[in-house]
Design a protein around this motif. Structure first.
Motif, short mmCIF file in Angstrom:
data_model
loop_
_atom_site.label_atom_id
_atom_site.label_comp_id
_atom_site.label_asym_id
_atom_site.label_seq_id
_atom_site.Cartn_x
_atom_site.Cartn_y
_atom_site.Cartn_z
N ALA A 1 78.84 59.01 24.34
CA ALA A 1 78.83 60.02 23.29
C ALA A 1 79.55 59.50 22.04
O ALA A 1 79.19 59.83 20.93
N ALA A 2 80.55 58.68 22.24
CA ALA A 2 81.31 58.09 21.13
C ALA A 2 81.83 56.75 21.58
O ALA A 2 82.03 56.52 22.78
N PRO A 3 82.04 55.82 20.65
CA PRO A 3 82.58 54.52 21.04
C PRO A 3 83.91 54.66 21.76
O PRO A 3 84.77 55.44 21.35
N GLN A 4 84.08 53.92 22.85
CA GLN A 4 85.32 53.99 23.63
C GLN A 4 86.43 53.23 22.91
O GLN A 4 86.25 52.07 22.55
N PRO A 5 87.59 53.85 22.70
CA PRO A 5 88.71 53.10 22.11
C PRO A 5 89.16 52.00 23.08
O PRO A 5 89.35 52.24 24.27
N ALA B 1 118.62 53.60 25.81
CA ALA B 1 119.50 52.54 25.31
C ALA B 1 118.72 51.42 24.64
O ALA B 1 119.31 50.47 24.14
N ILE B 2 117.39 51.50 24.65
CA ILE B 2 116.54 50.43 24.11
C ILE B 2 115.53 51.02 23.14
O ILE B 2 114.97 52.10 23.39
N ILE B 3 115.28 50.32 22.05
CA ILE B 3 114.12 50.59 21.20
C ILE B 3 113.17 49.42 21.42
O ILE B 3 113.40 48.31 20.94
N ASP B 4 112.14 49.65 22.23
CA ASP B 4 111.20 48.61 22.64
C ASP B 4 109.82 48.99 22.10
O ASP B 4 109.22 49.97 22.56
N PRO B 5 109.29 48.25 21.13
CA PRO B 5 108.00 48.65 20.54
C PRO B 5 106.86 48.66 21.55
O PRO B 5 105.93 49.46 21.41
N LEU B 6 106.91 47.80 22.57
CA LEU B 6 105.83 47.79 23.55
C LEU B 6 105.84 49.07 24.38
O LEU B 6 104.78 49.63 24.70
N HIS B 7 107.02 49.56 24.73
CA HIS B 7 107.09 50.83 25.45
C HIS B 7 106.70 52.00 24.54
O HIS B 7 106.08 52.96 25.00
N VAL B 8 107.05 51.93 23.27
CA VAL B 8 106.65 52.98 22.34
C VAL B 8 105.12 53.04 22.26
O VAL B 8 104.52 54.13 22.33
N VAL B 9 104.47 51.90 22.12
CA VAL B 9 103.01 51.87 22.06
C VAL B 9 102.41 52.38 23.37
O VAL B 9 101.45 53.15 23.36
N ALA C 1 97.51 56.92 22.50
CA ALA C 1 96.45 57.69 21.85
C ALA C 1 96.68 57.78 20.34
O ALA C 1 95.74 57.67 19.55
N CYS C 2 97.94 57.95 19.94
CA CYS C 2 98.25 58.01 18.51
C CYS C 2 97.98 56.67 17.83
O CYS C 2 97.42 56.62 16.73
N PHE C 3 98.36 55.58 18.50
CA PHE C 3 98.19 54.26 17.89
C PHE C 3 96.73 53.83 17.84
O PHE C 3 96.35 52.99 17.02
N MET C 4 95.89 54.38 18.73
CA MET C 4 94.49 53.99 18.74
C MET C 4 93.68 54.67 17.65
O MET C 4 92.56 54.28 17.36
N ALA C 5 94.24 55.70 17.05
CA ALA C 5 93.56 56.36 15.93
C ALA C 5 93.57 55.43 14.72
O ALA C 5 94.50 54.65 14.53
#
Length: 248
Positions: free
Chosen positions: A11-15, A225-233, A238-242
């Motif tokens: 129905a729509a391209p898969q992210p 205790a960590i700011i880890d960009p990989l865990h944030v992503v 879903a937010c980052f795939m927009a």
């Protein structure tokens, strides 16, 4: 022989997230595992789709920066992102923070689809109260990847930078993690350094520290205790795939 029926039209391209890894290989493979551990899905068919291109032949980024030999890194970065998009990736991510030095030199179409880990780190720091100790490679410090970013002004008041001697120690930790040597011992050293600088948490400014963060979680430590960009992503995929507009 019976003909194989065609796949039904979607129905729509898969992210699809395309991950350029291999820098180092264990850290990018660990990110894929984190992606599925963090994703919320009840059926495997609803799990995120991703492609990992692990290319350990990309030259050492810090060495290339310190020796002024960045052309091969840029060429392999472009080639890797193009291969991922040709394979169906709708958004991409380079699983190395130091390689973001070359992101401004990417063709505009590749830059638009790239999720910047530097964006993620600085946005997260700006939104999180307290002081955070930045752990990154000496190459990233040398070319001021963070300080030259548009998001630095909003986040810099919360970031603590290690002194010269401690920065050399941080860089050695990076290679200890690459070699899969004693991540828990590295984690103990990070805890000592974070406390000594009066910081509330530390920033995974090199993707190898994703492995140290996983060791912290395994021993029941506080993920805050960590700011880890990989865990944030992974948590907010879903937010980052927009579609998004890049700042850099």
């Amino acid at each position: 022989m019976r003909a194989i029926p065609p796949l039904p039209a979607a129905a729509a391209p898969q992210p699809v997230l395309g991950i350029l890894g291999g820098m180092g290989p264990v850290a990018s493979a660990a990110f894929v595992r984190s992606l599925y551990r963090e994703a919320a899905f009840r059926r495997e068919q609803a799990a995120p789709a991703c492609i990992l291109l692990s290319d350990p032949l990309i030259p050492d980024r810090t060495q290339a920066l310190l020796e002024g030999r960045g052309d091969e890194v840029l060429c392999r970065l472009i080639a890797g992102l193009e291969r991922l998009e040709a394979a169906g990736a709708t958004r991409t991510l380079a699983a190395c923070v130091t390689i973001h030095h070359w992101v401004p030199q990417l063709p505009p179409a590749l830059r638009r689809r790239l999720i910047s880990l530097v964006d993620v780190i600085l946005d997260e720091v700006a939104a999180t109260p307290g002081r955070a100790l930045l752990l990154c490679t000496s190459g990233a410090r040398h070319v001021r990847i963070f300080e030259s970013h548009p998001g630095w002004a909003a986040a810099s008041g919360s970031i603590v930078l290690p002194g010269e001697g401690d920065q050399a120690r941080v860089h050695r930790w990076v290679f200890a993690l690459k070699a899969q040597r004693r991540p828990r011992a590295v984690l103990d050293g990070i805890g000592e350094m974070t406390a000594r600088y009066g910081a509330d948490r530390w920033i995974s400014g090199c993707t190898e520290f994703h492995l140290a963060g996983n060791a912290l979680r395994a021993r029941g430590g506080d993920p805050a205790a960590i700011i880890d960009p990989l865990h944030v992503v992974a948590r907010r995929l879903a937010c980052f795939m927009a579609p998004a507009v890049r700042r850099q």
